[in-house]
Each structure stands twice: as C-alpha cells, then as structure tokens.
Design an enzyme around this catalytic site. Structure first.
Site, PDB file in Angstrom:
ATOM      1  N   ARG A 108       0.867  -1.174   0.000  1.00 53.47           N
ATOM      2  CA  ARG A 108       0.000   0.000   0.000  1.00 53.47           C
ATOM      3  C   ARG A 108       0.906   1.228   0.000  1.00 53.47           C
ATOM      4  O   ARG A 108       1.685   1.424   0.929  1.00 53.47           O
ATOM      5  CB  ARG A 108      -0.908   0.010   1.231  1.00 53.47           C
ATOM      6  CG  ARG A 108      -1.804   1.255   1.319  1.00 53.47           C
ATOM      7  CD  ARG A 108      -2.617   1.239   2.594  1.00 53.47           C
ATOM      8  NE  ARG A 108      -3.307   2.500   2.783  1.00 53.47           N
ATOM      9  CZ  ARG A 108      -4.552   2.761   2.392  1.00 53.47           C
ATOM     10  NH1 ARG A 108      -5.248   1.811   1.789  1.00 53.47           N
ATOM     11  NH2 ARG A 108      -5.107   3.935   2.610  1.00 53.47           N
ATOM     12  N   HIS A 132      -7.283   0.932  -6.577  1.00 54.41           N
ATOM     13  CA  HIS A 132      -7.613   0.411  -5.241  1.00 54.41           C
ATOM     14  C   HIS A 132      -8.517  -0.821  -5.412  1.00 54.41           C
ATOM     15  O   HIS A 132      -9.691  -0.807  -5.051  1.00 54.41           O
ATOM     16  CB  HIS A 132      -8.331   1.497  -4.444  1.00 54.41           C
ATOM     17  CG  HIS A 132      -8.328   1.281  -2.957  1.00 54.41           C
ATOM     18  ND1 HIS A 132      -7.813   0.144  -2.368  1.00 54.41           N
ATOM     19  CD2 HIS A 132      -8.798   2.063  -1.939  1.00 54.41           C
ATOM     20  CE1 HIS A 132      -7.942   0.247  -1.060  1.00 54.41           C
ATOM     21  NE2 HIS A 132      -8.546   1.381  -0.767  1.00 54.41           N
ATOM     22  N   GLN A 175     -10.670  -2.492  -2.455  1.00 57.19           N
ATOM     23  CA  GLN A 175     -11.847  -1.709  -2.091  1.00 57.19           C
ATOM     24  C   GLN A 175     -13.007  -1.995  -3.036  1.00 57.19           C
ATOM     25  O   GLN A 175     -14.174  -2.040  -2.632  1.00 57.19           O
ATOM     26  CB  GLN A 175     -11.518  -0.219  -2.115  1.00 57.19           C
ATOM     27  CG  GLN A 175     -12.684   0.691  -1.742  1.00 57.19           C
ATOM     28  CD  GLN A 175     -13.086   0.573  -0.290  1.00 57.19           C
ATOM     29  OE1 GLN A 175     -12.256   0.679   0.604  1.00 57.19           O
ATOM     30  NE2 GLN A 175     -14.364   0.330  -0.040  1.00 57.19           N
ATOM     31  N   ASP A 227     -15.406  10.282  -1.790  1.00 57.51           N
ATOM     32  CA  ASP A 227     -14.151  10.010  -1.087  1.00 57.51           C
ATOM     33  C   ASP A 227     -13.624  11.346  -0.578  1.00 57.51           C
ATOM     34  O   ASP A 227     -14.145  12.409  -0.938  1.00 57.51           O
ATOM     35  CB  ASP A 227     -13.159   9.359  -2.068  1.00 57.51           C
ATOM     36  CG  ASP A 227     -11.885   8.867  -1.400  1.00 57.51           C
ATOM     37  OD1 ASP A 227     -11.868   8.782  -0.153  1.00 57.51           O
ATOM     38  OD2 ASP A 227     -10.926   8.563  -2.114  1.00 57.51           O
ATOM     39  N   CYS A 238     -15.287   5.091   0.995  1.00 59.41           N
ATOM     40  CA  CYS A 238     -14.238   4.133   1.364  1.00 59.41           C
ATOM     41  C   CYS A 238     -13.586   4.453   2.706  1.00 59.41           C
ATOM     42  O   CYS A 238     -12.838   3.631   3.228  1.00 59.41           O
ATOM     43  CB  CYS A 238     -13.194   4.037   0.257  1.00 59.41           C
ATOM     44  SG  CYS A 238     -12.403   5.593  -0.175  1.00 59.41           S
ATOM     45  N   ARG A 249     -14.389  -5.178   3.584  1.00 58.94           N
ATOM     46  CA  ARG A 249     -12.983  -5.173   3.169  1.00 58.94           C
ATOM     47  C   ARG A 249     -12.295  -6.455   3.620  1.00 58.94           C
ATOM     48  O   ARG A 249     -11.518  -7.065   2.877  1.00 58.94           O
ATOM     49  CB  ARG A 249     -12.236  -3.962   3.773  1.00 58.94           C
ATOM     50  CG  ARG A 249     -12.625  -2.605   3.249  1.00 58.94           C
ATOM     51  CD  ARG A 249     -12.241  -2.392   1.791  1.00 58.94           C
ATOM     52  NE  ARG A 249     -10.837  -2.681   1.518  1.00 58.94           N
ATOM     53  CZ  ARG A 249      -9.812  -1.888   1.834  1.00 58.94           C
ATOM     54  NH1 ARG A 249     -10.017  -0.742   2.455  1.00 58.94           N
ATOM     55  NH2 ARG A 249      -8.576  -2.220   1.525  1.00 58.94           N
TER      56      ARG A 249
END
Length: 330
Positions: free
Chosen positions: A106, A133, A136, A229, A270, A315
């Site tokens: 990440r 991503h 996600q 987001d 998210c 997740r």
C-alpha cells in the site's frame, strides 16, 4: 476457478467472471465467519504487509483475514523497511518472496507494486496505489450486491475528484460488470481520457455505460449508489486543500443529492470521511475554510441510506477471498 499464483494489482487484469468469483468467495467466507465455521487451511503460511501509506481498514482487514486463514503476518511501515531507500524494489521483492507466501503493498505509484510483482515470485496484492484500489472495489461490489441482490445495471455515481484510485477503479469495475458509471465533478477532475476509452471498450462488452458530467442534478438523477471520497488524498501537499474545497464544494453529498437519486439509493464511502470536525485534519481545514462538513454531510453519513460501516467490514471478507484464491487455498 483457478487463480493460484496470480497477482492482484488492478481489476483491469481480471475478467468479469473472475471478479464475480472473488465476490462470491468473499460472501462464502463472510457466512462462515458469522456462523463460527473455521477456515484456517493456510496454517503455517506467512504474508508480509508493506505500508508506505498508513490505513486502519486495509491493515486490519489483511491481518484479521490472514489470522482467520491460519496465517502469520509481518507489518512493515516506512520506519521498518529499507524498501526504496537502502534496497531497491526488485531486491526487496526477491528477499521477501523467499520468506513469505504473499506480499501486500500500500503506497504511491502503481509502478512500485508492479515491480514488486515482477520480481517477488509469489502473489503480490495491491492494498492501494495512487492509480488503483482493487481490494476496495471487491468490498464495494459485495456491499452493493448484498443490498440490491444484483450488480448488473446498477447505476453508480461517483462525486469528487475522479482522477485517482477511487474514480479510476470504480469506473473499471462498473464497466466490467455491466453497471452504469457516472463521474459527477468539475471537468478538470474527470478520469484520464485513455482510461475512459479503455473502460468504454469494457462497457461495450458488458452493457455498461460511462458518463462524465459536471451537472449534479443530471449526474445523480435516479442513481442507485452515490459514492464519494476525501477531497485530498494522503501524501498530497497542504496547498491543494483550498483549490479542492473551492472546486468540489458543489459536489458535496447532501440530503438533496440523495433525494434526487433513486428511491432506494444508498451512500458509500471508502473512509475515512470528513463528515464533521471530530478529526484533527477535519477540524483544521473546517476552521480554516469555514466548513463543518466536507465531502459529505453528517446527515447523510449517519442516515439509514449509509452503508459505509458494512462496506468497511466487507474489506476483510473480500481481502480474505483474494488471499485464499491466489494462494490456492480454495
């Protein structure tokens, strides 16, 4: 379906059938966990988690998923690794690939996770880069399907800065799965043209549509899912706040936006979200620019339409599916 040995770097690399398989597998693991059915058939295996960008959900999801599968984890942040400093990405990949069965990364450029995958010799999983991503996306698809019972023909509108990982990845997954994606934002924050063209090719095969609009009423009309987001991503300079707040304020998710959407519309994010001033950054920016809420109002965030915490839980289930599938444990 056999995904053993595959990297998980971007959903561009996966067919619609493979994406649905991972969502189905995540649903199976979620059901097992809720029923207390053990599924620790990866005992004795280990994975390493490289975090150049910190995260609550991604770290906890990988660690709990691995533990449930019987695996050990090692967490490396910037202070605990020489990656890219005293040791090249390629050499780091070669070393870790000899010690671990899988590597999560990440951080920043997609090129870094791609290079790790090139040299590791074990599956590499993208926990987030500037561009994509993918973990996600699986959580989002599971959440949407749990609520609506299907994915095809779902109308999803993303509001905010659509140029980076979230806008890119939502457009990709919607195009692959026959969903209708709308980026609702100012024109300069539309996704990159080459990726839009690629996604329109996916859409031609799946029956999806791709819409880019600056018009909030048109962009959110009858949408099933309203998604947003944070306006400034981790690692971006402080000075971009003023520009983003000025240009994105018309695209804040409010009750009027949700009322304009479909009758059964849901809200996704998210996380983390600046829906109040109860965070350090939210408080600082709110006081500086005169806001109490940024990308979404607290009214929407805390409403019955908001599925953000179910989404966050998912997740873990979807990451578990990725680990198990790519390590050949299913």
């Amino acid at each position: 379906m056999d995904l053993k040995g595959r990297n998980f770097l971007t959903l561009k690399d996966f067919t619609p059938e493979e994406i649905i398989y991972l969502v189905d597998l995540a649903a199976e693991y979620k059901d097992k966990k809720k029923k207390g059915i053990l599924h620790d058939n990866l005992r004795g295996k280990n994975i390493v988690l490289i975090f150049e960008k910190t995260s609550t959900r991604t770290r906890c999801s990988f660690e709990v998923a691995a533990h449930d599968l019987g695996m050990g984890t090692t967490y490396l942040d910037l202070s605990g690794s020489q990656i890219g400093k005293k040791e090249s990405i390629a050499d780091t990949a070669r070393v870790l690939g000899k010690m671990y069965e899988g590597i999560e990364y990440r951080g920043y450029e997609q090129a870094i996770v791609e290079e790790l995958a090139k040299y590791a010799g074990v599956p590499v999983w993208n926990g987030l880069t500037n561009e994509y991503h993918p973990t996600q996306m699986l959580a989002d698809m599971l959440t949407i399907r749990e609520h609506f019972g299907h994915l095809k023909d779902i109308r999803l509108t993303y509001m905010g800065d659509a140029r980076y990982n979230m806008g890119n990845s939502l457009m990709i997954v919607c195009a692959k799965l026959g969903m209708h994606f709308t980026a609702c934002t100012t024109k300069e924050y539309f996704p990159e043209e080459a990726l839009v063209a690629q996604c329109r090719e996916y859409a031609a095969q799946s029956g999806a549509t791709i819409t880019l609009t600056e018009d909030v009423d048109a962009g959110t009309k009858e949408a099933d899912v309203i998604y947003t987001d944070v306006w400034v991503s981790m690692g971006e300079p402080e000075e971009v706040w003023e520009e983003r707040i000025t240009k994105l304020s018309p695209y804040k998710v409010t009750k009027s936006v949700m009322d304009n959407a479909g009758e059964n519309a849901v809200f996704l994010h998210c996380l983390p979200a600046f829906h109040d001033l109860k965070t350090k950054i939210g408080k600082e920016q709110g006081e500086k620019y005169g806001f109490t809420e940024l990308e979404v109002t607290d009214e929407v965030f805390g409403s019955a339409q908001s599925l953000v915490f179910e989404e966050a839980e998912n997740r873990m289930h979807t990451i578990k599916a990725v680990i198990a599938a790519t390590l050949g444990a299913v």
